[in-house]
Scaffold this motif. Structure first.
Motif, PDB file in Angstrom:
ATOM      1  N   ALA A  82     -12.112  15.167  -8.808  1.00  0.00           N
ATOM      2  CA  ALA A  82     -12.637  16.149  -9.761  1.00  0.00           C
ATOM      3  C   ALA A  82     -13.935  15.656 -10.388  1.00  0.00           C
ATOM      4  CB  ALA A  82     -11.593  16.433 -10.842  1.00  0.00           C
ATOM      5  N   THR A  83     -14.014  14.352 -10.655  1.00  0.00           N
ATOM      6  CA  THR A  83     -15.253  13.789 -11.197  1.00  0.00           C
ATOM      7  C   THR A  83     -16.391  13.926 -10.201  1.00  0.00           C
ATOM      8  OG1 THR A  83     -14.022  12.211 -12.570  1.00  0.00           O
ATOM      9  CG2 THR A  83     -16.324  11.704 -12.117  1.00  0.00           C
ATOM     10  N   ALA A  84     -16.090  13.671  -8.915  1.00  0.00           N
ATOM     11  CA  ALA A  84     -17.118  13.840  -7.875  1.00  0.00           C
ATOM     12  C   ALA A  84     -17.620  15.280  -7.843  1.00  0.00           C
ATOM     13  CB  ALA A  84     -16.547  13.434  -6.519  1.00  0.00           C
ATOM     14  N   LEU A 127      -4.757   3.638 -32.463  1.00  0.00           N
ATOM     15  CA  LEU A 127      -5.406   4.844 -31.938  1.00  0.00           C
ATOM     16  C   LEU A 127      -6.861   4.558 -31.562  1.00  0.00           C
ATOM     17  CD1 LEU A 127      -3.995   7.554 -34.380  1.00  0.00           C
ATOM     18  CD2 LEU A 127      -3.496   7.336 -31.934  1.00  0.00           C
ATOM     19  N   ALA A 128      -7.514   3.677 -32.319  1.00  0.00           N
ATOM     20  CA  ALA A 128      -8.888   3.317 -31.989  1.00  0.00           C
ATOM     21  C   ALA A 128      -8.955   2.600 -30.646  1.00  0.00           C
ATOM     22  CB  ALA A 128      -9.483   2.439 -33.093  1.00  0.00           C
ATOM     23  N   VAL A 129      -7.963   1.740 -30.365  1.00  0.00           N
ATOM     24  CA  VAL A 129      -7.921   1.044 -29.077  1.00  0.00           C
ATOM     25  C   VAL A 129      -7.710   2.050 -27.945  1.00  0.00           C
ATOM     26  CG1 VAL A 129      -6.657  -0.642 -27.682  1.00  0.00           C
ATOM     27  CG2 VAL A 129      -7.090  -1.098 -30.106  1.00  0.00           C
ATOM     28  N   VAL A 130      -6.796   3.001 -28.157  1.00  0.00           N
ATOM     29  CA  VAL A 130      -6.565   4.044 -27.154  1.00  0.00           C
ATOM     30  C   VAL A 130      -7.842   4.847 -26.920  1.00  0.00           C
ATOM     31  CG1 VAL A 130      -5.236   6.115 -26.588  1.00  0.00           C
ATOM     32  CG2 VAL A 130      -4.112   4.183 -27.714  1.00  0.00           C
ATOM     33  N   ALA A 131      -8.514   5.204 -28.012  1.00  0.00           N
ATOM     34  CA  ALA A 131      -9.735   5.998 -27.892  1.00  0.00           C
ATOM     35  C   ALA A 131     -10.815   5.255 -27.116  1.00  0.00           C
ATOM     36  CB  ALA A 131     -10.244   6.380 -29.280  1.00  0.00           C
ATOM     37  N   LEU A 132     -11.036   3.998 -27.454  1.00  0.00           N
ATOM     38  CA  LEU A 132     -12.079   3.226 -26.790  1.00  0.00           C
ATOM     39  C   LEU A 132     -11.742   2.961 -25.325  1.00  0.00           C
ATOM     40  CD1 LEU A 132     -12.959   0.629 -29.589  1.00  0.00           C
ATOM     41  CD2 LEU A 132     -14.317   2.584 -28.847  1.00  0.00           C
ATOM     42  N   GLY A 133     -10.447   2.758 -25.031  1.00  0.00           N
ATOM     43  CA  GLY A 133     -10.063   2.425 -23.667  1.00  0.00           C
ATOM     44  C   GLY A 133      -9.897   3.620 -22.767  1.00  0.00           C
ATOM     45  N   VAL A 134      -9.163   4.645 -23.241  1.00  0.00           N
ATOM     46  CA  VAL A 134      -8.779   5.768 -22.389  1.00  0.00           C
ATOM     47  C   VAL A 134      -9.727   6.953 -22.518  1.00  0.00           C
ATOM     48  CG1 VAL A 134      -6.907   7.383 -21.863  1.00  0.00           C
ATOM     49  CG2 VAL A 134      -6.367   5.035 -22.503  1.00  0.00           C
ATOM     50  N   VAL A 135     -10.224   7.215 -23.716  1.00  0.00           N
ATOM     51  CA  VAL A 135     -11.065   8.389 -23.945  1.00  0.00           C
ATOM     52  C   VAL A 135     -12.529   8.113 -23.620  1.00  0.00           C
ATOM     53  CG1 VAL A 135     -11.833  10.073 -25.663  1.00  0.00           C
ATOM     54  CG2 VAL A 135      -9.477   9.237 -25.702  1.00  0.00           C
ATOM     55  N   VAL A 136     -13.005   6.903 -23.947  1.00  0.00           N
ATOM     56  CA  VAL A 136     -14.427   6.585 -23.763  1.00  0.00           C
ATOM     57  C   VAL A 136     -14.650   5.637 -22.585  1.00  0.00           C
ATOM     58  CG1 VAL A 136     -16.487   5.582 -24.819  1.00  0.00           C
ATOM     59  CG2 VAL A 136     -14.914   6.947 -26.198  1.00  0.00           C
ATOM     60  N   GLY A 137     -14.042   4.456 -22.637  1.00  0.00           N
ATOM     61  CA  GLY A 137     -14.351   3.400 -21.689  1.00  0.00           C
ATOM     62  C   GLY A 137     -14.065   3.738 -20.242  1.00  0.00           C
ATOM     63  N   PHE A 138     -12.820   4.103 -19.935  1.00  0.00           N
ATOM     64  CA  PHE A 138     -12.456   4.366 -18.544  1.00  0.00           C
ATOM     65  C   PHE A 138     -13.218   5.548 -17.950  1.00  0.00           C
ATOM     66  CE2 PHE A 138      -9.740   6.075 -15.164  1.00  0.00           C
ATOM     67  CZ  PHE A 138      -9.560   4.938 -14.382  1.00  0.00           C
ATOM     68  N   PRO A 139     -13.276   6.704 -18.630  1.00  0.00           N
ATOM     69  CA  PRO A 139     -14.043   7.825 -18.042  1.00  0.00           C
ATOM     70  C   PRO A 139     -15.513   7.490 -17.818  1.00  0.00           C
ATOM     71  CG  PRO A 139     -12.608   8.611 -19.789  1.00  0.00           C
ATOM     72  CD  PRO A 139     -12.582   7.121 -19.871  1.00  0.00           C
ATOM     73  N   LEU A 140     -16.141   6.813 -18.780  1.00  0.00           N
ATOM     74  CA  LEU A 140     -17.569   6.523 -18.644  1.00  0.00           C
ATOM     75  C   LEU A 140     -17.828   5.533 -17.518  1.00  0.00           C
ATOM     76  CD1 LEU A 140     -20.473   6.767 -19.605  1.00  0.00           C
ATOM     77  CD2 LEU A 140     -19.991   4.987 -21.309  1.00  0.00           C
ATOM     78  N   LEU A 141     -17.066   4.441 -17.475  1.00  0.00           N
ATOM     79  CA  LEU A 141     -17.311   3.407 -16.476  1.00  0.00           C
ATOM     80  C   LEU A 141     -17.006   3.897 -15.063  1.00  0.00           C
ATOM     81  CD1 LEU A 141     -15.916   0.305 -18.408  1.00  0.00           C
ATOM     82  CD2 LEU A 141     -18.313   0.834 -17.923  1.00  0.00           C
ATOM     83  N   HIS A 263     -26.825  21.818 -13.418  1.00  0.00           N
ATOM     84  CA  HIS A 263     -26.885  22.835 -12.377  1.00  0.00           C
ATOM     85  C   HIS A 263     -25.457  23.335 -12.148  1.00  0.00           C
ATOM     86  CE1 HIS A 263     -30.993  21.515 -11.567  1.00  0.00           C
ATOM     87  NE2 HIS A 263     -30.541  20.271 -11.467  1.00  0.00           N
ATOM     88  N   LEU A 264     -25.093  24.386 -12.866  1.00  0.00           N
ATOM     89  CA  LEU A 264     -23.712  24.853 -12.832  1.00  0.00           C
ATOM     90  C   LEU A 264     -23.342  25.410 -11.465  1.00  0.00           C
ATOM     91  CD1 LEU A 264     -23.340  26.644 -16.301  1.00  0.00           C
ATOM     92  CD2 LEU A 264     -22.624  24.332 -15.653  1.00  0.00           C
ATOM     93  N   SER A 265     -22.125  25.029 -11.033  1.00  0.00           N
ATOM     94  CA  SER A 265     -21.557  25.549  -9.792  1.00  0.00           C
ATOM     95  C   SER A 265     -20.049  25.679  -9.989  1.00  0.00           C
ATOM     96  CB  SER A 265     -21.851  24.607  -8.619  1.00  0.00           C
ATOM     97  OG  SER A 265     -21.185  23.359  -8.787  1.00  0.00           O
ATOM     98  N   ALA A 266     -19.396  26.404  -9.092  1.00  0.00           N
ATOM     99  CA  ALA A 266     -17.950  26.590  -9.217  1.00  0.00           C
ATOM    100  C   ALA A 266     -17.212  25.259  -9.134  1.00  0.00           C
ATOM    101  CB  ALA A 266     -17.448  27.549  -8.129  1.00  0.00           C
ATOM    102  N   GLN A 267     -17.611  24.400  -8.188  1.00  0.00           N
ATOM    103  CA  GLN A 267     -16.958  23.102  -8.059  1.00  0.00           C
ATOM    104  C   GLN A 267     -17.213  22.229  -9.272  1.00  0.00           C
ATOM    105  OE1 GLN A 267     -18.177  21.246  -4.392  1.00  0.00           O
ATOM    106  NE2 GLN A 267     -16.442  22.087  -3.261  1.00  0.00           N
ATOM    107  N   GLY A 268     -18.435  22.235  -9.759  1.00  0.00           N
ATOM    108  CA  GLY A 268     -18.767  21.416 -10.922  1.00  0.00           C
ATOM    109  C   GLY A 268     -17.969  21.801 -12.154  1.00  0.00           C
ATOM    110  N   VAL A 269     -17.863  23.111 -12.406  1.00  0.00           N
ATOM    111  CA  VAL A 269     -17.105  23.590 -13.563  1.00  0.00           C
ATOM    112  C   VAL A 269     -15.617  23.301 -13.387  1.00  0.00           C
ATOM    113  CG1 VAL A 269     -16.446  25.634 -14.872  1.00  0.00           C
ATOM    114  CG2 VAL A 269     -18.826  25.338 -14.133  1.00  0.00           C
ATOM    115  N   ALA A 270     -15.097  23.503 -12.152  1.00  0.00           N
ATOM    116  CA  ALA A 270     -13.685  23.223 -11.891  1.00  0.00           C
ATOM    117  C   ALA A 270     -13.370  21.747 -12.121  1.00  0.00           C
ATOM    118  CB  ALA A 270     -13.324  23.629 -10.459  1.00  0.00           C
ATOM    119  N   GLY A 271     -14.262  20.867 -11.679  1.00  0.00           N
ATOM    120  CA  GLY A 271     -14.055  19.438 -11.892  1.00  0.00           C
ATOM    121  C   GLY A 271     -14.054  19.086 -13.365  1.00  0.00           C
TER     122      GLY A 271
END
Length: 343
Positions: A82-84, A127-141, A263-271
């Motif tokens: 989905a990220t791709a 909650l701050a550890v969860v936020a930094l690890g799961v919400v910010v860190g993992f998705p960004l990296l 550049h919006l596309s159906a796949q991009g929005v679905a992902g």
């Protein structure tokens, strides 16, 4: 689960994420059980109590904590494909920021509908550890890694995640799983690592630094989130973590969208929709619910199947090609999972 406690010797305990409690009807260690502590945002009646009852019914309908944790794994296995897709429409920074905003809005709506109280002071550091690890860190990296790596190569980090999560959980809780457990865990991680490296030709991609960084921060977020899920419903853990990051996500979205073309596309929005609603909230809800019931070490081993599921989605959704070794690796991983679940 049989574990060795350094203070009391060998004893049968229910391993709950965040600590060990005596086994039995009054001390299962599962979030939402009759023995779970009552605190802010968690009551036996009213809207929050209804949410807890709904979570219990969900667990029963799906077969318990193992089924809940595995449902989370299935959701997570679609994250990389989905990220791709999403990167076809967004830049990496804007994609991560916007997904966090959307997920926080969804979580905030659930928290408001349930009239959930603000988390207690003692829960905010976790909650701050969860936020930094799961919400910010993992998705960004991982998103930055996928700008230079394929999804099959990125699955290496997911293959190593169960072992890292189990190790961090053991250090955090002081619980010592059996040698059989660790042997099967290491073997399963080795199978997944060898398989995914073979799929990528055994080369080291420039995104590996991002991937291994994501591995560490995600394991820390899972460990702390599972500990909090003993006293707070899992959906509240990830919900508050997402809401906590909302100001940062809004600011990041404004800056990133100003500098990265869209550049919006159906796949991009679905992902984008999938990673925001599924991977960032609903998947983590059932995942935390599962590890609160069966323990982080056992639940983490279910993730051994995640890279193989991701490779299946990569073939079907992204057109990547796999070698004939995939069925053999899948069988080996399933054997390791069975051993860890029975250890």
């Amino acid at each position: 689960m049989r574990a060795q406690n350094s203070a009391t010797g060998s004893t049968t305990i229910a391993v709950a994420h965040g600590g060990a409690v005596p086994a039995g009807p009054a001390g299962t260690g599962a979030a939402g059980s009759a023995a779970a502590p009552v605190g802010p945002g968690r009551t036996g009646s009213g809207p929050v109590g209804t949410g807890r009852l709904a979570g219990s019914r969900l667990g029963s309908a799906l077969g318990g904590g193992t089924a809940l944790a595995f449902a989370g794994v299935v959701v997570f296995s679609l994250t990389f494909p989905a990220t791709a897709w999403g990167l076809h429409s967004f830049g990496p920074w804007s994609f991560v920021a916007v997904r966090s905003v959307l997920a926080a809005l969804i979580a905030g709506a659930f928290l408001l509908a349930g009239r959930v109280r603000l988390p207690a002071r003692e829960h905010r550091a976790g909650l701050a550890v969860v936020a930094l690890g799961v919400v910010v860190g993992f998705p960004l990296l991982t998103t930055l890694a996928l700008t230079t790596s394929t999804t099959s190569h990125a699955a290496v980090v997911v293959g190593l995640l169960p072992l890292t999560t189990a190790a961090l959980s053991a250090l955090r809780t002081g619980v010592r799983p059996s040698r059989r457990f660790w042997g099967a865990a290491v073997a399963g991680a080795g199978v997944v690592l060898g398989f995914t490296l073979a799929q990528s030709g055994g080369s080291v991609s420039p995104g590996d630094v991002y991937l291994f960084g994501a591995l560490l921060v995600c394991a820390a977020g899972y460990t702390e989130g599972g500990r909090l899920a003993r006293t707070l419903p899992g959906w509240q853990v990830i919900g508050w973590a997402l809401v906590l990051c909302l100001p940062l996500s809004l600011a990041g979205s404004a800056v990133a969208l100003a500098y990265e073309p869209v550049h919006l596309s159906a796949q991009g929005v679905a992902g984008l929709v999938w990673v925001a609603a599924g991977s960032s909230f609903l998947g983590l809800y059932v995942w935390y619910r599962g590890i609160a019931e069966i323990g982080a070490p056992r639940a983490s081993q279910l993730q051994l199947a995640q890279p193989l599921l991701t490779l299946v989605w990569s073939v079907g959704l992204l057109g990547e090609h796999l070698s004939p070794a995939a069925p053999l690796a899948a069988c080996a991983v399933l054997i390791c999972i069975t051993i860890t679940q029975r250890a």
